[in-house]
Scaffold this active site. Structure first.
Site, PDB file in Angstrom:
ATOM      1  N   HIS A 113      -5.557  -5.624  -0.888  1.00 16.13           N
ATOM      2  CA  HIS A 113      -6.157  -5.256   0.385  1.00 16.13           C
ATOM      3  C   HIS A 113      -7.285  -6.183   0.837  1.00 16.13           C
ATOM      4  O   HIS A 113      -7.946  -5.896   1.836  1.00 16.13           O
ATOM      5  CB  HIS A 113      -6.702  -3.827   0.304  1.00 16.13           C
ATOM      6  CG  HIS A 113      -5.650  -2.761   0.374  1.00 16.13           C
ATOM      7  ND1 HIS A 113      -4.813  -2.485  -0.685  1.00 16.13           N
ATOM      8  CD2 HIS A 113      -5.294  -1.919   1.370  1.00 16.13           C
ATOM      9  CE1 HIS A 113      -3.995  -1.499  -0.345  1.00 16.13           C
ATOM     10  NE2 HIS A 113      -4.273  -1.138   0.900  1.00 16.13           N
ATOM     11  N   GLU A 143      -2.522  -3.077  -7.675  1.00 16.79           N
ATOM     12  CA  GLU A 143      -3.672  -3.384  -6.818  1.00 16.79           C
ATOM     13  C   GLU A 143      -4.198  -2.054  -6.293  1.00 16.79           C
ATOM     14  O   GLU A 143      -3.512  -1.030  -6.336  1.00 16.79           O
ATOM     15  CB  GLU A 143      -3.284  -4.329  -5.681  1.00 16.79           C
ATOM     16  CG  GLU A 143      -2.247  -3.806  -4.704  1.00 16.79           C
ATOM     17  CD  GLU A 143      -2.821  -2.946  -3.590  1.00 16.79           C
ATOM     18  OE1 GLU A 143      -4.013  -3.116  -3.244  1.00 16.79           O
ATOM     19  OE2 GLU A 143      -2.096  -2.076  -3.080  1.00 16.79           O
ATOM     20  N   SER A 176       0.840  -1.189   0.000  1.00 12.72           N
ATOM     21  CA  SER A 176       0.000   0.000   0.000  1.00 12.72           C
ATOM     22  C   SER A 176       0.883   1.250   0.000  1.00 12.72           C
ATOM     23  O   SER A 176       1.646   1.454  -0.942  1.00 12.72           O
ATOM     24  CB  SER A 176      -0.968  -0.048   1.196  1.00 12.72           C
ATOM     25  OG  SER A 176      -2.019   0.864   1.029  1.00 12.72           O
TER      26      SER A 176
END
Length: 299
Positions: A271, A201, A110
């Site tokens: 996630h 992602e 992330s």
């Protein structure tokens, strides 16, 4: 030439840092217990559980902890407790001198995407996978895959999707969170994607944001030289296909269809409930045939 830091052995030291958002202490300690149960020694940097509004401490506190871990003479890995937001506030102030002499595995995803890129530009691979705060919430199988990656165990990953674009290619594996990829463009931590296999992602974005970010990558020339594209999970999108007019897969395919590289969708990275490890910077092979895609490591 990209290099792997030394893989971990029993009793090796992992330092926990919080370079981004404020953490949930019980989950971080639960993740640390998993590392200890696997035979590793764990040390918390001084400000792991600090709070400064949205951040895990002030910029100086977070930088101090990260620099301490990077410079540590005995540590073999640096596990980021959480992503969120904040790494780019301190990224340009990192001194990589001692890290180059004694490299360590950097682990997270992330917001930590930017740190992976900086490590790559310094010449080293790192591990894109769950932050420590999320480790205890993953399946045992997923946890074992992450622990195995730290020890140098072979990683194989496959996925299925009807949106795949067939083909086969090899190259260095780079990428991460789509928002962070876009935010690196024009900065010192931007990576040249040419000749590489990109993975992406995302979480919690409306579909028009995904469209805009793919368009930005295309306009910046980041897609035209790719050798392949690995698409992880786009989790909890906040806009429906009925409202926007296209799904995530259709958006990605629309922006990439003019290029020759293979595309594999639906890899268990991101996630959601699965977040399998990817070795950022490693030399890999992406094979896509029909609705099946496979990622193999070559070194």
């Amino acid at each position: 030439m990209i290099q792997h830091p030394p893989f971990l052995q029993t009793d090796d030291l992992i330092i926990i840092v919080s370079p981004s958002g404020v953490v949930q202490e019980d989950l971080v300690r639960g993740g640390a217990e998993i590392l200890q149960g696997a035979g590793f020694t764990v040390e918390f940097a001084p400000h792991v559980f600090s709070k400064h509004f949205k951040f895990a401490g002030t910029n100086q506190q977070r930088l101090s902890d990260l620099q301490y871990a990077l410079d540590h003479s005995n540590a073999k890995a640096i596990y980021c407790a959480r992503g969120g937001f904040g790494i780019t506030h301190i990224l340009d102030h990192i001194d990589w001198t001692l890290f180059k002499q004694n490299p360590k595995w950097i682990i997270g995803y992330s917001d930590i995407t930017a740190l992976h890129h900086a490590a790559y530009l310094t010449g080293f691979t790192s591990i894109h996978t769950s932050v420590l705060q999320g480790l205890s919430e993953l399946s045992i199988e997923n946890q074992q895959a992450i622990l195995g990656a730290l020890k140098g165990h072979s990683i194989k990953m496959s996925a299925k999707s009807n949106f795949n674009k067939s083909g086969e290619s090899t190259g260095e594996l780079v990428g991460g969170n789509l928002s962070l990829l876009v935010h690196q463009i024009g900065t010192g931590s931007d990576i040249d994607y040419s000749g590489k296999i990109l993975f992406i992602e995302e979480v919690g974005e409306p579909l028009y944001h995904v469209d805009r970010m793919l368009l930005q990558l295309a306009r910046a020339g980041k897609l035209k030289g790719l050798k392949g594209l690995l698409v992880g999970e786009f989790f909890q999108m906040t806009e429906t296909k009925e409202l926007f007019g296209a799904s995530v897969e259709e958006i990605i395919f629309q922006h990439c269809s003019i290029y020759d590289f293979p595309i594999g969708f639906n890899f268990p990275v991101g996630h959601g409930e699965q977040n399998w490890p990817l070795v950022h910077g490693a030399n890999v092979q992406l094979k896509v045939s029909g609705n099946s895609a496979q990622l193999n490591y070559l070194s």
